[in-house]
Design an enzyme around this catalytic site. Structure first.
Site, PDB file in Angstrom:
ATOM      1  CG  ASP A 267      -2.176   0.840   0.979  1.00 49.07           C
ATOM      2  OD1 ASP A 267      -3.182   0.645   1.665  1.00 49.07           O
ATOM      3  OD2 ASP A 267      -2.123   1.716   0.089  1.00 49.07           O
TER       4      ASP A 267
HETATM    5  C1  GLC Z   1      -4.235   4.288  -0.370  1.00 53.25           C
HETATM    6  C2  GLC Z   1      -5.130   3.195   0.161  1.00 53.25           C
HETATM    7  C3  GLC Z   1      -5.335   2.048  -0.791  1.00 53.25           C
HETATM    8  C4  GLC Z   1      -5.287   2.582  -2.209  1.00 53.25           C
HETATM    9  C5  GLC Z   1      -3.874   3.068  -2.470  1.00 53.25           C
HETATM   10  C6  GLC Z   1      -3.723   3.666  -3.870  1.00 53.25           C
HETATM   11  O1  GLC Z   1      -3.413   4.760   0.660  1.00 53.25           O
HETATM   12  O2  GLC Z   1      -4.815   2.638   1.429  1.00 53.25           O
HETATM   13  O3  GLC Z   1      -6.583   1.428  -0.477  1.00 53.25           O
HETATM   14  O4  GLC Z   1      -5.620   1.551  -3.130  1.00 53.25           O
HETATM   15  O5  GLC Z   1      -3.439   4.008  -1.499  1.00 53.25           O
HETATM   16  O6  GLC Z   1      -4.478   4.835  -3.955  1.00 53.25           O
END
Ligand code: GLC
Length: 710
Positions: A267
């Protein structure tokens, strides 16, 4: 010159992967394992442009459209040595341009088939927008409504999350992952993110092995079995080992036990966040720990840029890097990116908000609305004039919710607009108050609207961005100003229908006794206002059921249906100052008609491990209008060496019943699938004894599983 195998579309994918891998330098391999945000994006987290390089593996979160993405792709295909296509990712969580209800609302429909259809439309629109990959479905079981991301998953039950995980994955990926209207799905956030302590975000999660196997992992197993090709590791520290560096999860469970052969992406910044979490501030260790755990791709923080040096110094085994790159290449080949790296720019204007996509959005929204209460029969509304009042009445954003991707407020039908289109009588609108604050200046025009109307539709709730990422709230009750408006409107003596547009379950302890009728509309998306209007006016019959419990107050968190039985019952172990029971429990939801259940018919009263037991029940619509009923099959295991929840959902099925119609609904029970419980290593344990089957908490039947040798 002989064409390299990796460029030969007729060659086997695994041969193409190995051929390409053998040609890559360690620097090219490292770049395949990194993902960068590009473009002017509204998200302040995005680090912006200027970091692009033709060998990068993935770009994410750009809303610049297919033509710009093709420009980046052209540079990757033509300026890099091997021409490895970029995979473009985006958070298409509940729709791309056409927005469907939020995931938690989708779960309340108990219609996985509708969710699958909407995911298919989302995939088509995503490709038109220049995406190959969605970071969806989010399938984090969650039971703490203070946590803003409770809205993004499918509620408190593992089985429900699993059914919708399967639906979403099959909708996004279709029957052919390389088809021009298919995109890669991504199960997230693996795992246990919903156990965030205190409902805060990004925090520690204390998860026992029992909870992990019993409640957290089942939806992911369903998603993997449905064929999801990517997984996103979570932010949270899982009992001392952050998910992004958790080898037990990412390799022992995911690969060795489940056979997952896709790739895992971290993430946003999670690799670097190991420093904050107290694991290591050393980027070399961050890379080593995460790659060796099984986290293949590094989202945004580019810590993996140190891979070449780590391999050169022998700190990191090249075999580990190769396996990560192999997984990424495998999915790029399966997506057909080497044959079709570019997006079709011609489809732009016809791809979005198509009538069939909007019809699917409306059909799903209709089924997500939950009629919590309708004591005086105020619904459906039968009036010649309606006052529509409140902060969510004429407000598109609250019907979108978070992660509204490329959706536009101007395309969304508000509740006010929906009533304008559907209601033939006089409609008097007044905002009444803001979502929060102390300004009562809007009360007077609102009360005038109420007094000059036969009935009031009072629309309260949450701003869309009060839920979602980094949106924890210390209370789940509505702001006081909204309840003061409710009190003032009720004092007019007019019949009041309370409509709640919200992301999280709300604390209704003080509000509920004041109103006879409450319709929860969640965040219903582009067609939300029409769905709400049709339900209010009786054109549709609400059939949503809660996929998550509404705790009475914030102090009642956590309250969920599948809790384990307490040591003492009755008045002992209860709150002394307030009623303890949830105000609306998982599975609750009313209809404009009523349903009757016969006794459960069992094909046997005693079975053995390899027998099948068929249970069936007749469900009758005893009212005077058509409706839809979700039949919930619960299992109770009152005596087990490892104690079991009071009840556990093992199946659900939603059926349409015309007025007066009866349908027979049955479930075939296989002991190992339905009666076994998981031990704390994920092994299924089947223990003989008495079991109780409950259907929608209305019909009950007992049966015995006999020991094998009996
Ligand atoms: C964010 C979220 C995740 C998302 C990613 C890309 O921090 O936690 O759910 O898919 O970054 O945007």
């Amino acid at each position: 010159m002989i064409e390299p195998i990796y460029k030969n579309s007729a060659a086997a994918i695994e041969d193409r992967v190995e051929d390409l891998l053998a040609r890559m330098t360690i620097a090219e391999k490292a770049d395949q394992l990194m993902q960068l945000p590009v473009g002017k994006d509204v998200d302040p987290n995005n680090v912006g442009e200027g970091q692009f390089r033709p060998t990068i593996g993935s770009l994410l979160n750009s809303r610049m459209g297919a033509a710009v993405h093709n420009m980046y792709q052209k540079r990757a295909m033509e300026e890099s040595r091997l021409g490895i296509p970029i995979i473009f990712g985006q958070d298409v969580i509940h729709g791309c341009v056409t927005l469907y209800p939020q995931s938690l609302a989708q779960a309340c429909s108990f219609r996985p088939e509708l969710v699958r259809a909407c995911a298919r439309h989302s995939a088509r629109e995503s490709v038109a927008k220049g995406y190959h990959w969605t970071f969806s479905p989010m399938i984090d079981v969650a039971r703490d409504p203070r946590w803003g991301r409770v809205v993004e998953g499918y509620g408190e039950d593992p089985y429900v999350n699993g059914r919708f995980a399967e639906a979403a994955v099959k909708g996004y990926q279709g029957d052919d992952l390389s088809a021009p209207d298919s995109i890669a799905a991504c199960l997230k956030h693996f795992a246990g993110y919903g156990w965030s302590e205190g409902g805060l975000d990004y925090v520690y999660t204390d998860i026992s092995m029992r909870t992990l196997w019993e409640s957290v992992l089942p939806p992911y197993r369903c998603g993997v079995e449905a064929g999801a090709v990517t997984i996103m590791s979570a932010f949270n520290d899982i009992s001392g080992t952050p998910a992004v560096a958790n080898r037990y999860l990412l390799t022992e469970v995911l690969r060795e036990q489940w056979g997952f052969d896709g790739f895992v992406v971290s993430d946003w910044g999670a690799v670097k966040q190991l420093e904050n979490q107290g694991m290591t501030a050393d980027p070399d260790k961050q890379t080593k720990y995460c790659l060796e755990a099984g986290n293949d791709m590094d989202m945004v923080d580019q810590v993996y840029a140190n891979i070449p040096e780590l391999v050169a110094t022998g700190t990191l085994d090249q075999v580990v890097v190769d396996e990560a790159v192999r997984r990424v290449l495998r999915i790029k080949f399966r997506l057909g990116l080497f044959e079709n790296p570019y997006f079709d720019e011609a489809s732009q204007e016809t791809a979005y908000l198509r009538p069939d996509a909007k019809a699917a959005a409306k059909a799903l929204a209709d089924e997500t609305l939950v009629l919590l209460k309708n004591e005086a029969g105020a619904l459906p509304i039968d009036a010649t004039s309606i006052a529509i009042i409140g902060p969510t009445a004429d407000h598109a954003e609250c019907l979108h919710g978070s992660w509204d991707c490329c959706g536009r407020h101007e395309d969304t039908v508000t509740i006010h607009e929906g009533l304008k289109q559907r209601f033939q009588g006089v409609l008097n609108y007044a905002k009444g108050c803001d979502f929060s604050g102390d300004d009562e200046s809007g009360f007077e025009p609102a009360l005038l609207a109420a007094e000059s109307s036969d009935a009031v539709v009072l629309c309260l709730g949450e701003i869309g961005l009060w839920t979602g990422e980094n949106q924890s709230r210390s209370t789940i009750e509505l702001p006081e100003i909204q309840e003061r408006l409710l009190d003032a409107v009720i004092a007019t003596g007019k019949p009041v229908v309370l409509v709640l547009a919200h992301g999280r379950p709300l604390g209704l302890h003080s509000i509920d006794p004041k109103v006879d009728t409450i319709l929860s509309v969640w965040q219903p998306g582009t067609m939300g206002g029409l769905a709400v209007a049709d339900a209010l006016l009786g054109k549709t019959n609400p059939s949503g059921r809660l996929a998550i419990t509404f705790p009475r107050t914030t102090g009642h968190i956590p309250t969920y249906y599948c809790q384990r039985p307490p040591a003492r019952t009755g008045k002992q172990g209860r709150f002394k100052n307030i009623e303890t029971a949830a105000i609306y429990e998982f599975g609750h939801g009313l209809s404009y008609t009523s349903f009757n259940y016969s006794d459960i018919n069992l094909s046997a009263m005693e079975i053995r491990e390899y027998d099948l037991l068929t249970a069936s029940v007749d469900v009758t619509n005893i009212g005077d209008r058509d409706g839809a009923e979700t039949v919930f099959w619960y299992l109770r295991d009152p005596e087990a060496r490892i104690t079991q929840p009071v009840r556990r959902l093992i199946h659900f099925e939603k059926i349409d019943l015309a007025a007066g119609e009866t349908k027979n609904v049955s479930l075939t029970i296989s002991p190992m699938e339905h009666l076994a419980y998981l031990d704390n290593k994920g092994k299924r344990i089947l223990e003989p004894g008495q079991f109780i089957l409950e259907v929608s908490r209305l019909a009950v039947a007992e049966f015995i599983l006999k020991p094998c040798n009996a």
